[in-house]
Design a protein around this motif. Structure first.
Motif, PDB file in Angstrom:
ATOM      1  N   GLU A 134      47.136  40.581  51.867  1.00 57.06           N
ATOM      2  CA  GLU A 134      45.837  41.176  52.183  1.00 57.06           C
ATOM      3  C   GLU A 134      45.621  42.479  51.425  1.00 57.06           C
ATOM      4  N   ASN A 135      46.684  43.274  51.277  1.00 60.14           N
ATOM      5  CA  ASN A 135      46.545  44.551  50.577  1.00 60.14           C
ATOM      6  C   ASN A 135      46.224  44.355  49.108  1.00 60.14           C
ATOM      7  N   ILE A 136      46.867  43.399  48.461  1.00 61.49           N
ATOM      8  CA  ILE A 136      46.574  43.153  47.049  1.00 61.49           C
ATOM      9  C   ILE A 136      45.190  42.526  46.903  1.00 61.49           C
ATOM     10  N   ARG A 137      44.865  41.578  47.796  1.00 66.56           N
ATOM     11  CA  ARG A 137      43.573  40.899  47.715  1.00 66.56           C
ATOM     12  C   ARG A 137      42.410  41.870  47.935  1.00 66.56           C
ATOM     13  N   TYR A 138      42.683  43.062  48.465  1.00 66.86           N
ATOM     14  CA  TYR A 138      41.620  44.048  48.672  1.00 66.86           C
ATOM     15  C   TYR A 138      40.936  44.398  47.358  1.00 66.86           C
ATOM     16  N   GLY A 139      41.634  44.174  46.238  1.00 69.33           N
ATOM     17  CA  GLY A 139      41.008  44.419  44.940  1.00 69.33           C
ATOM     18  C   GLY A 139      39.833  43.499  44.675  1.00 69.33           C
ATOM     19  N   ARG A 140      39.917  42.264  45.182  1.00 67.06           N
ATOM     20  CA  ARG A 140      38.808  41.307  45.071  1.00 67.06           C
ATOM     21  C   ARG A 140      38.947  40.322  46.220  1.00 67.06           C
ATOM     22  N   LEU A 141      38.114  40.486  47.227  1.00 68.51           N
ATOM     23  CA  LEU A 141      38.292  39.786  48.497  1.00 68.51           C
ATOM     24  C   LEU A 141      38.155  38.273  48.384  1.00 68.51           C
ATOM     25  N   ASP A 142      37.497  37.788  47.345  1.00 70.55           N
ATOM     26  CA  ASP A 142      37.339  36.342  47.205  1.00 70.55           C
ATOM     27  C   ASP A 142      38.408  35.720  46.301  1.00 70.55           C
ATOM     28  N   ALA A 143      39.435  36.493  45.937  1.00 68.97           N
ATOM     29  CA  ALA A 143      40.493  35.984  45.052  1.00 68.97           C
ATOM     30  C   ALA A 143      41.346  34.947  45.776  1.00 68.97           C
ATOM     31  N   SER A 144      41.816  33.958  45.035  1.00 74.23           N
ATOM     32  CA  SER A 144      42.697  32.928  45.605  1.00 74.23           C
ATOM     33  C   SER A 144      44.117  33.474  45.716  1.00 74.23           C
ATOM     34  N   ASP A 145      44.973  32.772  46.459  1.00 72.93           N
ATOM     35  CA  ASP A 145      46.373  33.179  46.583  1.00 72.93           C
ATOM     36  C   ASP A 145      47.044  33.216  45.220  1.00 72.93           C
ATOM     37  N   GLU A 146      46.731  32.233  44.375  1.00 67.71           N
ATOM     38  CA  GLU A 146      47.346  32.166  43.040  1.00 67.71           C
ATOM     39  C   GLU A 146      46.965  33.386  42.208  1.00 67.71           C
ATOM     40  N   GLU A 147      45.711  33.835  42.294  1.00 68.25           N
ATOM     41  CA  GLU A 147      45.271  35.013  41.554  1.00 68.25           C
ATOM     42  C   GLU A 147      45.965  36.270  42.070  1.00 68.25           C
ATOM     43  N   VAL A 148      46.138  36.350  43.384  1.00 70.17           N
ATOM     44  CA  VAL A 148      46.845  37.498  43.977  1.00 70.17           C
ATOM     45  C   VAL A 148      48.287  37.534  43.485  1.00 70.17           C
ATOM     46  N   ILE A 149      48.955  36.408  43.510  1.00 74.41           N
ATOM     47  CA  ILE A 149      50.360  36.332  43.095  1.00 74.41           C
ATOM     48  C   ILE A 149      50.496  36.655  41.610  1.00 74.41           C
TER      49      ILE A 149
END
Length: 591
Positions: free
Chosen positions: A437-452
């Protein structure tokens, strides 16, 4: 988002307005309750008592004489019970919604304040203010409903007494006036003391939150005793204020009790006198005595509720005064979303100060071309961070303007501006949420793969894989479960995921070890490509690949050029570079 009403009455209406029909229904049930219990109930009790007295006199059959009145009297309690449950249902449908609306409206307004607001206030104190207002609004509404019921009951009681004999109405009216005067004499000071106690209590909460947030410092400096003594004194003062409120309440209630004793004595004496003269029947005697006792209980209850009401009103008003201040930084009425192309940033005659007579910038002019990588250096307090903060519009300039690709940032929406700027701060603060959740805060609609993938580029993958729950691991308050370097890498991953055209780095690699920094620098170089980048640095070695360096001193740019040019000038930058390099210039720069 427009400012919320700073006046408590207007704010309450703002929160109640969507539930106005529920509020009207509550007033209706309050009047119904007063009618049933103060007039209709005692009236049928009078009829029963009169029938019983007549039956004793005539030795007639009692049951037929009282059956109808007794059935109606019993059914009144069923009606009253139904009315109470109906009230509960209306409260269930309305009050929690009003509280929810108050919290969300306050939060929406608070989070739009500029950085100045949060620098000047405890986080715990601000959150307390939100709940003071929300809980105060609910308490005020509930007590207003109870006050309507109580006043309706007293009015109905007054009419009933007037019908039986004007003397009883006069006694009740005089006593109500005396009771009210006694209460008002005390309530002003009680209200003032309660407000002082409430404000001091909020300060205590703020101090406790501050201590808990700095618990590691307390442990490292072995200052448990000092902090305990400091808080003990604060709590002792708070306790004394609490006692002062309670002492004043005790005196008020003693005076009220004395008036009640006088009222009961006069009412009972008048009843006996008029009964002996045959002016009131046995039923009238019972009804009036019942109404008199009800009036006593109502006024006692209203007095207590009024004290609570003034306390709730005061706390809510104080909280609203703090949170509902007009925003320092607001969107222009015709603000549009910014359109960032190359990312050119221009300061045009910019003046700025935190406090009057202490200018940080005065008529500053500087242009950062789109795609340029610019380093900011200078001693602490020279204006580097302020320069960056003004670009994201954390504060509004006092003169001049800042434009991005020809667009004045004061004329665009704040959200669109911030969406186009990624900031990696030196002191990274994370939410007490999972790493994902903390990393995805950069773009809330990002997929898990994009976060990783962003985490991998920021060199986070290695330490995340060692955690028991990996990306689902909770990081603790402000990321306390992670090291400083790990928090910074999470912030870098967030910026990579955001993929904004303008990038601001404030000592983004200062908490990293040399090995990790080399890897992260590679990720940052990839991130900085084709982006306008501003890098605030104290370690000058991080500026070697900058296109340009601005040297700040006391809010002024005293040097401007490439690293090689600044070193060659033998000026302030060159002296600092030589100092950090141990007197030698690296080959990459000299060669």
């Amino acid at each position: 988002m427009t400012d919320i009403p700073a006046n408590l009455r207007q704010f309450l209406w703002h929160c109640i307005k969507p539930q106005k029909w529920h509020a009207i229904a509550l007033i209706g049930t309050a009047f119904t309750d007063a009618l049933l219990l103060t007039l209709v109930g005692p009236y049928y009790l009078k009829r029963i008592v009169d029938a019983v007295a007549e039956s004793y006199s005539n030795r007639g059959d009692l049951l037929p004489a009282i059956l109808a009145s007794a059935c109606i009297y019993v059914s009144l309690f069923a009606c009253a019970a139904f009315n109470h449950r109906l009230t509960d249902w209306i409260v269930l449908r309305s009050i929690p919604t009003v509280r929810q609306r108050a919290i969300l409206v306050m939060f929406a307004h608070l989070k739009r304040h500029s950085s100045r607001m949060f620098q000047d206030s405890f986080a715990g104190n601000l959150s307390n203010k939100i709940f003071d207002v929300a809980n105060g609004a609910v308490a005020i509404l509930e007590k207003l409903d109870q006050a309507v019921a109580g006043c309706a009951s007293l009015g109905i009681a007054l009419m009933a007494m007037l019908i039986v004999h004007p003397a009883f109405a006069a006694i009740l009216l005089v006593w109500c006036a005396a009771f009210t005067i006694i209460s008002m004499c005390f309530l002003r000071s009680i209200s003032s003391l309660s407000l002082s106690y409430s404000e001091h209590n909020s300060a205590v909460v703020g101090k406790v939150v501050d201590v808990i947030a700095n618990i590691s410092n307390i442990r490292l400096f072995a200052s448990h005793g000092y902090e305990y003594a400091r808080l003990s004194q604060c709590v002792a003062d708070n306790t004394e204020q609490d006692r002062a409120v309670r002492r004043k309440l005790l005196k008020m209630r003693a005076a009220q009790d004395a008036s009640v004793v006088v009222y009961v004595a006069i009412m009972l004496g008048t009843l006996i006198h008029l009964a002996q003269r045959g002016l009131v029947s046995a039923g009238d005697f019972a009804m009036l005595l019942c109404i008199a006792v009800s009036c006593m209980q109502i006024l006692w209850f209203l007095a207590d509720q009024f004290v609570s009401f003034t306390e709730a009103w005061g706390k809510a008003a104080q909280g609203l005064a703090v949170v509902a201040r007009p925003h320092d930084v607001v969107n222009a009425p015709d603000a549009k979303a910014i359109a960032v192309g190359s990312g050119q940033i221009a300061f045009q005659d910019v003046s700025f100060f935190y406090h009057r007579q202490q200018n940080i910038f005065d008529c500053k002019n500087v242009v950062i071309e789109g795609g340029q990588k610019v380093g900011l250096v200078g001693t602490s307090g020279s204006g580097k961070t302020t320069f960056a903060n003004l670009i994201v519009r954390a504060f509004d300039v006092n003169g001049g303007r800042i434009v991005i690709d020809g667009q004045d940032i004061a004329g665009v929406t704040q959200d669109s501006l911030c969406r186009n700027i990624a900031v990696i701060a030196q002191d990274t603060s994370l939410f007490h949420r999972s790493l994902m959740e903390n990393i995805r805060y950069g773009r809330l609609d990002a997929s898990d793969e994009e976060v990783i993938n962003a985490a991998r580029l920021a060199q986070c993958e290695e330490f995340i894989q060692r955690l028991p729950q990996q990306y689902q691991t909770l990081v603790g308050d402000r990321g306390v479960k992670l090291s400083g370097g790990q928090r910074q890498r999470i912030a870098i991953a967030r910026a990579i995921l955001k993929n904004a055209p303008i990038l601001i780095l404030d000592e983004a690699t200062s908490a990293l070890d040399t090995h990790t920094e080399n890897h992260v620098q590679q990720a940052l170089h990839a991130l900085m490509a084709r982006r306008t980048t501003i890098v605030i640095a104290h370690r000058l070695s991080t500026l070697a690949e900058m296109d340009r360096v601005l040297v700040f001193r006391a809010g002024k740019i005293v040097e401007d050029g490439t690293v090689n040019e600044l070193i060659a000038r033998q000026g302030e930058f060159s002296k600092t570079w030589r100092l950090q390099a141990g007197g030698f210039l690296p080959e990459a720069v000299t060669g």
